[in-house]
Enzyme design. Structure first.
Site, PDB file in Angstrom:
ATOM      1  CB  ILE A 123      -0.182   4.419   7.347  1.00 18.84           C
ATOM      2  CG1 ILE A 123      -1.269   3.424   6.993  1.00 18.84           C
ATOM      3  CG2 ILE A 123       0.241   5.248   6.168  1.00 18.84           C
ATOM      4  CD1 ILE A 123      -2.624   4.091   6.819  1.00 18.84           C
ATOM      5  CG  ASP A 124      -1.632  -0.460   9.301  1.00 21.51           C
ATOM      6  OD1 ASP A 124      -2.217   0.596   9.002  1.00 21.51           O
ATOM      7  OD2 ASP A 124      -1.990  -1.579   8.879  1.00 21.51           O
ATOM      8  NE  ARG A 160     -26.700  12.317  15.123  1.00 19.51           N
ATOM      9  CZ  ARG A 160     -27.012  13.067  14.085  1.00 19.51           C
ATOM     10  NH1 ARG A 160     -26.101  13.837  13.536  1.00 19.51           N
ATOM     11  NH2 ARG A 160     -28.214  13.045  13.587  1.00 19.51           N
ATOM     12  N   GLY A 191       0.829  -1.209   0.000  1.00 18.94           N
ATOM     13  CA  GLY A 191       0.000   0.000   0.000  1.00 18.94           C
ATOM     14  C   GLY A 191       0.859   1.254   0.000  1.00 18.94           C
ATOM     15  CG  ASP A 224       3.650  -7.260   7.158  1.00 16.24           C
ATOM     16  OD1 ASP A 224       3.082  -6.387   6.480  1.00 16.24           O
ATOM     17  OD2 ASP A 224       3.035  -8.200   7.704  1.00 16.24           O
TER      18      ASP A 224
END
Ligand code: F6P
Length: 364
Positions: A141-142, A177, A11, A118
């Protein structure tokens, strides 16, 4: 002339172009080095005709702040699982790694720098074991790679997610909410945890800790009095309830082996209603907005540091290693070690303790 080939795989992620520029600018200071790039990860080498570009300082000038990657990227195909259409219309994958290594040798490639997460570094390790001179650059980004304390792109994603929480807080407040924000994070909840703290959310649900809907309900109830109140929930796409499963679909794209996550926010909304939540609920899925656009300053700097170091590892012939950030220094670790274990949130994680100390409910 020595030749190093750059590849961006998996990604995309803010900062990829800053790595490319750093490698090229560092290489241009050495005599007899040329940098080339394969378009769409290794697929550019495998395609006929090949899709390879020469990268020089003019070509990379000013790209450090651009999102995406000028080399394009993919999480489909690659040397070990090249999709081939069968006569009956179905697809299967073939191993073209030996052929690709031969092709790289005809192309005069002395070394490869593979910038990826990975999955991409698993490919790097397999190619290294087959004799390819390869250096890894971690990207995700994770932030789920354990061999580096930080990966570029993560801070930008956290900023984007935090801005989303900030916006949702005001609308939640105006409408009394429950606002649910689903953020990325397949196996690790770092983006959710950071943005929940930074944005002041009350509930944060992570892949590492399956949530109990009753605990989530308790927290919501504690925030409302006579129908007045509001709650902001940040949930990772990879989260699930103690009784549930990941919300994911199998991809129909040939060669895409990942499950496509997304939708747990809406699932949570249903679970809350089923558990008796009578307040108004709205769900937002932040999705790829977290991955696009310009990298922030931190990510540009980290990406530049990784790029310079990666080329220096090529000069030093330290193949089979991945650059890594540890104790505010750029160092390197064997790729093999880097892919062994993911960096996930654990009960001992200091930042988790901060979240709990702030009163954030993680659903357990
Ligand atoms: O691994 C990074 C990541 O952004 C995940 O958080 C997400 O699940 C995945 O990539 C999405 O991949 P794609 O862009 O192929 O849908």
């Amino acid at each position: 002339m020595n030749r190093v080939m750059l590849v961006t795989g998996g990604g995309d992620c803010p900062g990829l172009n800053a790595v490319i520029r750093a490698v090229v600018n560092r290489a241009s200071q050495e005599k007899n080095w040329e940098v080339i790039g394969s378009i769409e990860a290794f697929n550019g080498v495998l395609r006929e005709p090949t899709e390879i570009v020469v990268l020089d300082s003019a070509k990379v000038a000013g790209i450090h702040y651009l999102g995406g990657t000028i080399l394009q990227t993919t999480n489909k195909g690659g040397p070990f699982s090249w999709p081939v259409k069968n006569n009956d219309g179905t697809w299967s994958c073939v191993d073209r790694s030996d052929e690709m290594i031969r092709k790289l040798s005809y192309l005069g490639v002395d070394a490869v720098i593979n910038i990826g997460g990975d999955g991409s570094q698993r490919i790097s390790q397999k190619l290294f074991e087959k004799g390819l001179n390869i250096i890894g650059v971690p990207k995700t980004i994770d932030n789920d790679l354990s061999a580096t304390e930080s990966t570029f792109g993560f801070q930008t994603a956290v900023q984007i997610a935090t801005e989303a929480v900030d916006k949702l807080v005001t609308t939640a407040q105006s409408h009394n909410r429950v606002q649910i924000l689903e953020v990325m994070g397949r196996d690790a909840g770092w983006i959710a945890l950071h943005s929940a703290i930074a944005g002041g959310a009350e509930i944060c649900l992570l892949p590492e800790f399956p949530y109990d809907i009753n605990k989530v309900m308790e927290k919501i109830e504690s925030r409302f009095h006579k129908g007045r109140g509001f709650v902001n929930i940040v949930i990772s796409e990879g989260a699930r309830s103690i009784n549930g499963y990941n919300v994911a679909q199998l991809s129909t794209e040939p060669g895409y082996e990942n499950r496509v996550l997304g939708g747990i926010g809406f699932q949570l909304e249903k679970e809350l209603k089923a558990a008796g939540c009578e307040y108004s609920i709205r769900t937002t899925v932040l999705g790829h907005l977290q991955r696009g656009g310009i990298p922030n300053a931190y990510d540009r700097i980290l990406a530049s540091r990784f790029g310079v170091k990666a080329f220096e590892l090529v000069l030093e012939k330290k193949f089979g290693n991945m650059v890594s950030y540890k104790n505010n220094e750029i160092t390197y670790v064997p790729i093999k070690e880097a892919i062994e274990k993911l960096n996930r949130v654990t009960p001992d994680t200091d930042l988790l303790k901060t979240a709990l100390g702030l009163g954030i409910c993680i659903g357990i």
